[in-house]
Design a protein around this motif. Sequence first.
Motif, PDB file in Angstrom:
ATOM      1  N   UNK A 156      63.859  43.802   0.905  1.00 29.62           N
ATOM      2  CA  UNK A 156      63.808  44.036   2.349  1.00 29.62           C
ATOM      3  C   UNK A 156      62.445  44.613   2.700  1.00 29.62           C
ATOM      4  N   UNK A 157      61.836  44.047   3.749  1.00 31.03           N
ATOM      5  CA  UNK A 157      60.536  44.543   4.202  1.00 31.03           C
ATOM      6  C   UNK A 157      60.596  44.848   5.691  1.00 31.03           C
ATOM      7  N   UNK A 158      59.751  45.773   6.100  1.00 28.25           N
ATOM      8  CA  UNK A 158      59.627  46.116   7.521  1.00 28.25           C
ATOM      9  C   UNK A 158      58.146  46.165   7.882  1.00 28.25           C
ATOM     10  N   UNK A 159      57.865  45.943   9.150  1.00 30.91           N
ATOM     11  CA  UNK A 159      56.490  45.999   9.641  1.00 30.91           C
ATOM     12  C   UNK A 159      56.071  47.446   9.810  1.00 30.91           C
ATOM     13  N   UNK A 160      54.927  47.787   9.236  1.00 29.29           N
ATOM     14  CA  UNK A 160      54.349  49.120   9.383  1.00 29.29           C
ATOM     15  C   UNK A 160      53.280  49.086  10.473  1.00 29.29           C
ATOM     16  N   UNK A 161      52.497  48.011  10.506  1.00 33.01           N
ATOM     17  CA  UNK A 161      51.443  47.861  11.499  1.00 33.01           C
ATOM     18  C   UNK A 161      51.243  46.374  11.779  1.00 33.01           C
ATOM     19  N   UNK A 162      50.971  46.048  13.042  1.00 31.02           N
ATOM     20  CA  UNK A 162      50.706  44.673  13.427  1.00 31.02           C
ATOM     21  C   UNK A 162      49.539  44.672  14.402  1.00 31.02           C
ATOM     22  N   UNK A 163      48.499  43.919  14.066  1.00 33.39           N
ATOM     23  CA  UNK A 163      47.323  43.784  14.923  1.00 33.39           C
ATOM     24  C   UNK A 163      47.246  42.326  15.355  1.00 33.39           C
ATOM     25  N   UNK A 164      47.242  42.091  16.670  1.00 35.27           N
ATOM     26  CA  UNK A 164      47.254  40.728  17.203  1.00 35.27           C
ATOM     27  C   UNK A 164      46.056  40.539  18.120  1.00 35.27           C
ATOM     28  N   UNK A 165      45.336  39.442  17.923  1.00 38.86           N
ATOM     29  CA  UNK A 165      44.200  39.090  18.780  1.00 38.86           C
ATOM     30  C   UNK A 165      44.489  37.722  19.398  1.00 38.86           C
ATOM     31  N   UNK A 166      44.455  37.667  20.719  1.00 41.70           N
ATOM     32  CA  UNK A 166      44.727  36.441  21.465  1.00 41.70           C
ATOM     33  C   UNK A 166      43.399  35.757  21.760  1.00 41.70           C
ATOM     34  N   UNK A 167      43.212  34.558  21.234  1.00 39.60           N
ATOM     35  CA  UNK A 167      41.952  33.836  21.396  1.00 39.60           C
ATOM     36  C   UNK A 167      41.960  32.871  22.566  1.00 39.60           C
ATOM     37  N   UNK A 168      43.109  32.209  22.785  1.00 36.49           N
ATOM     38  CA  UNK A 168      43.227  31.194  23.836  1.00 36.49           C
ATOM     39  C   UNK A 168      44.640  31.215  24.400  1.00 36.49           C
ATOM     40  N   UNK A 169      44.769  30.687  25.596  1.00 33.67           N
ATOM     41  CA  UNK A 169      46.091  30.517  26.203  1.00 33.67           C
ATOM     42  C   UNK A 169      46.865  29.471  25.399  1.00 33.67           C
ATOM     43  N   UNK A 170      48.141  29.762  25.176  1.00 33.23           N
ATOM     44  CA  UNK A 170      49.046  28.787  24.563  1.00 33.23           C
ATOM     45  C   UNK A 170      49.932  28.280  25.694  1.00 33.23           C
TER      46      UNK A 170
END
Length: 142
Positions: A84-98
């Motif tokens: 079992x794993x859990x998210x500790x940190x999430x970094x998201x960069x949006x480059x373009x509109x989807x």
Amino acid sequence: MNAPDADDRHRWYGEGFEEWSRGGFTACLGSVFRRVSENGAALRVRVSVGHCNAHGCAHGGFLATLADVALAQGIACRLSRDARIVTVNLDVTYLRCVSMGSVVETRAECLHAGTRVMTVRGELCVGGEPHVIARGLFARIA
């Protein structure tokens, strides 16, 4: 377009994808398809009106959720079934509109896999081009 149509499904099955669902919160992603290979797992989803903001682009929260799930799947398929794993940190960069109707496919690469902590980098691509990049830190809890 609210979900993959019959042509999508037929083509995606032929490319090794299968319908996949974990239930719970991930159900908000809609119809998700997954392909597992020696390189990890890739997810594919068609962006529907329910995933979009007022500008007709996929909402950042939807894309962040997809990125989180994709990164986790990128490493989970390499672990034992009972891990079992859990998210500790999430970094998201949006480059373009989807845009609505776009087919998003994820890629994930495990950068470090320790006994307790794993680092993963991934992309959400449309037509093979990255539209979102993400990096996540995951902890093993079991």
